[in-house]
Design an enzyme around this catalytic site. Structure first.
Site, PDB file in Angstrom:
ATOM      1  N   HIS A  34       0.860  -1.185   0.000  1.00 57.35           N
ATOM      2  CA  HIS A  34       0.000   0.000   0.000  1.00 57.35           C
ATOM      3  C   HIS A  34       0.897   1.236   0.000  1.00 57.35           C
ATOM      4  O   HIS A  34       2.139   1.112  -0.041  1.00 57.35           O
ATOM      5  CB  HIS A  34      -0.943  -0.022   1.208  1.00 57.35           C
ATOM      6  N   HIS A  37       4.111   1.335   2.292  1.00 57.25           N
ATOM      7  CA  HIS A  37       5.299   0.643   1.758  1.00 57.25           C
ATOM      8  C   HIS A  37       5.948   1.488   0.654  1.00 57.25           C
ATOM      9  O   HIS A  37       7.163   1.633   0.594  1.00 57.25           O
ATOM     10  CB  HIS A  37       4.913  -0.697   1.137  1.00 57.25           C
ATOM     11  N   GLY A 147       9.153   1.680   8.488  1.00 55.59           N
ATOM     12  CA  GLY A 147       8.084   2.622   8.823  1.00 55.59           C
ATOM     13  C   GLY A 147       7.949   2.800  10.329  1.00 55.59           C
ATOM     14  O   GLY A 147       8.071   1.834  11.096  1.00 55.59           O
TER      15      GLY A 147
END
Ligand code: AMP
Length: 280
Positions: A34, A37, A147
């Site tokens: 998504h 990423h 992340g």
């Protein structure tokens, strides 16, 4: 974009890129990609000469009762998205090559791996650290992009890199959210409409917490009470943990400090979501 499925082939490509003086950026993922990423891939493309993105659903980080089999997968779509975002090499290793018969070696980052998510997923970070170290050894990146969504993971991997003297720099990038605040996650695709609505209680509770802290509240128990009340008001949600911790040792704080981590794990039905906030 070249697709590499073989470990030795990936090692050779990395060596060749390095011999040409190219800086390698690496984005490890479990696929079903998504915009979260892809933000990591784009940053790698900006900061390095050559970007390797991996897609590997790592069995070692799932307990037998967890969702390894059901984890969403769509390799063709992932490859299209990786190419569009500027990936040079998509590394898609085979499980048999990553964990051959008789595989026995695992990496542990003691204490940090036991806190937060480690309380209900005791083998999770051992699995994450093991696969990430293996991928680092194969890809030999100069920079690796992760992340903030998986805040504990980033903290643990940074510690692993420091403790084991690895020659890689870890870059942690902001959480990408949907317009309504929900942190993007491959697991969001498992929700029906009602569950997706319910999942908003995580980000909503974090926003309320930040508001309370901005208004002057420094008592962690008070802020956690606000978070819990907000999540518990949602009938479909069940809190796994809600904690405010020091990012150095992941131990709970009594008094909140700037830079502390507010971390949540909440079940919506069978799906366990995480979200977090660094106190501003
Ligand atoms: P995963 O495929 O879930 O293992 O995630 C691969 C990488 O993408 C990890 O470094 C995650 O922290 C990162 N990631 C996942 N979701 C997001 C998000 N919403 N925003 C930014 N990064 C994310």
């Amino acid at each position: 974009m070249k697709i590499i499925k073989d470990v030795q082939a990936m090692k050779q490509i990395s060596a060749s890129e390095k011999s040409q003086g190219n800086k390698i950026g690496f984005v490890p993922t479990m696929g079903f990609l998504h915009a979260g990423h892809l933000s990591l891939v784009r940053e790698s493309v900006c900061q390095t000469d050559c970007t390797v993105s991996s897609v590997f659903v790592n069995s070692a980080q799932f307990a037998p009762h967890e969702d390894f089999e059901d984890y969403p997968r769509d390799l063709q779509k992932d490859l299209d998205l990786l190419e569009e975002a500027g990936t040079d090499y998509a590394f898609i290793p085979k499980a048999k090559q990553m964990y051959p018969d008789g595989y026995k070696t695992y990496i542990e980052v003691h204490e940090l791996q036991e806190r937060l998510c480690g309380q209900t997923r005791p083998h999770f970070f051992q699995g994450v650290c093991t696969v990430v170290l293996k991928l680092f050894n194969i890809v030999a990146p100069d920079l690796a992009f992760f992340g903030q969504k998986d805040a504990q993971q980033s903290i643990i991997l940074k510690r692993m890199v420091r403790d084991l003297d690895l020659d890689v720099q870890i870059e942690v990038l902001p959480i990408i959210r949907d317009k309504d605040g929900l942190a993007l996650s491959s697991r969001n695709f498992c929700f029906n409409k009602r569950q997706r609505q319910a999942a908003l209680c995580l980000s909503r509770s974090l926003r309320l917490a930040q508001k309370k802290i901005t208004a002057g509240e420094i008592d962690a128990a008070q802020v956690l009470q606000t978070i819990r009340a907000e999540i518990e008001a949602e009938p479909q949600a069940r809190i796994d943990y809600a904690e405010i911790v020091d990012t150095n040792d992941l131990l709970p704080r009594e008094t909140i400090h700037k830079g502390d981590l507010i971390a949540l794990a909440v079940f919506i039905g069978k799906v366990r979501l995480i979200d977090n906030l660094i106190v501003d």
